[in-house]
Design a protein around this motif. Structure first.
Motif, mmCIF file in Angstrom:
data_model
loop_
_atom_site.group_PDB
_atom_site.id
_atom_site.type_symbol
_atom_site.label_atom_id
_atom_site.label_comp_id
_atom_site.label_asym_id
_atom_site.label_seq_id
_atom_site.Cartn_x
_atom_site.Cartn_y
_atom_site.Cartn_z
ATOM 1 N N CYS A 28 0.855 -1.188 0.000
ATOM 2 C CA CYS A 28 0.000 0.000 0.000
ATOM 3 C C CYS A 28 0.899 1.248 0.000
ATOM 4 O O CYS A 28 1.878 1.311 0.728
ATOM 5 N N HIS A 30 0.096 4.222 0.900
ATOM 6 C CA HIS A 30 -0.185 5.186 1.967
ATOM 7 C C HIS A 30 1.015 5.208 2.908
ATOM 8 O O HIS A 30 1.494 4.151 3.325
ATOM 9 N N CYS A 33 1.897 2.599 5.790
ATOM 10 C CA CYS A 33 1.026 1.422 5.769
ATOM 11 C C CYS A 33 1.788 0.230 5.203
ATOM 12 O O CYS A 33 2.434 0.330 4.179
ATOM 13 N N ALA A 35 0.248 -2.810 4.640
ATOM 14 C CA ALA A 35 -0.685 -3.793 4.064
ATOM 15 C C ALA A 35 -0.397 -3.986 2.575
ATOM 16 O O ALA A 35 0.288 -3.181 1.959
ATOM 17 N N CYS A 55 -4.199 -0.447 0.064
ATOM 18 C CA CYS A 55 -5.013 -1.462 0.716
ATOM 19 C C CYS A 55 -6.468 -0.974 0.681
ATOM 20 O O CYS A 55 -6.740 0.153 0.287
ATOM 21 N N HIS A 58 -7.179 2.304 2.630
ATOM 22 C CA HIS A 58 -6.614 3.539 2.094
ATOM 23 C C HIS A 58 -7.120 3.866 0.693
ATOM 24 O O HIS A 58 -7.120 5.035 0.304
HETATM 25 ZN ZN LIG Z 1 -2.932 1.021 3.445
#
Ligand SMILES: [Zn+2]
Length: 200
Positions: A28, A30, A33, A35, A55, A58
């Motif tokens: 991800c 972001h 993050c 994920a 993800c 986000h």
């Molecule tokens: Zn994320």
């Protein structure tokens, strides 16, 4: 070598999570993050064909800030355009309408996102043209033209122009020339039309 040694468990726990992920798995985007970035989101209208990977959480965040016009109904876009001329007084909702384009939560498919905002840009322009259409009827517009004015003239300007033109075209001001009467009638008629439209 004893692979069941507690020493190996400890080493395994200390490994960076990144090393356990296959290189082709996208994270991800972001900040912070960790994920998996399983959802693509278009980067914007000047970067068509480019996507962020997020993800689910986000991509939802991103989509709610990205869909500036997507969440607006046609009428809302039109009134937004009208307001744009006099300064915005937003009356429309910033809420995101699901399923109107942008991304799909069930994951990207080939052909998705090819031009997500192009569609809305087109709509935006046709609404903008509507907003620019004359505010007055054709009869009223002709009356403005007959007085040599455009539709932006206010009541004072209309009155002043009317007085000037009446003096100019009055037979008394033209040595009793009756040929001025036709033009004078046109001016008087135009003025009455604007008065009937409550513009004077
Ligand atoms: Zn994320």
């Amino acid at each position: 070598m004893n692979l069941n040694s507690p020493l190996f468990d400890r080493i395994r726990v200390k490994r960076e999570p990144r090393q356990e992920t296959p290189a082709e798995t996208v994270r991800c985007e972001h900040p912070g993050c960790q994920a998996i970035g399983a959802y693509r989101a278009p980067k914007g209208r000047l970067r068509e064909g480019q996507y962020f990977c997020f993800c689910l959480e986000h991509v939802r965040d991103y989509n709610s800030s990205y869909n500036y016009f997507n969440g607006m109904k046609d009428g809302d876009v039109a009134s937004y355009m009208k307001d744009a001329a006099v300064g915005h007084r937003p009356t429309w909702s910033m809420g995101v309408k699901r399923g109107m384009g942008g991304f799909r939560e069930d994951g990207p498919k080939p052909g998705d996102f090819s031009d997500p905002l192009g569609l809305y840009r087109q709509r935006f322009h046709s609404r903008a043209q509507e907003a620019r259409e004359p505010r007055y009827s054709a009869v009223t517009m002709r009356a403005f033209a007959a007085l040599g004015l455009d539709e932006t003239a206010g009541a004072d300007a209309i009155k002043a122009q009317y007085k000037t033109l009446v003096k100019l075209h009055h037979p008394d001001a033209n040595g009793g020339d009756r040929s001025c009467e036709e033009k004078l009638r046109e001016i008087i008629h135009a003025y009455k039309t604007l008065r009937a439209a409550r513009l004077v």
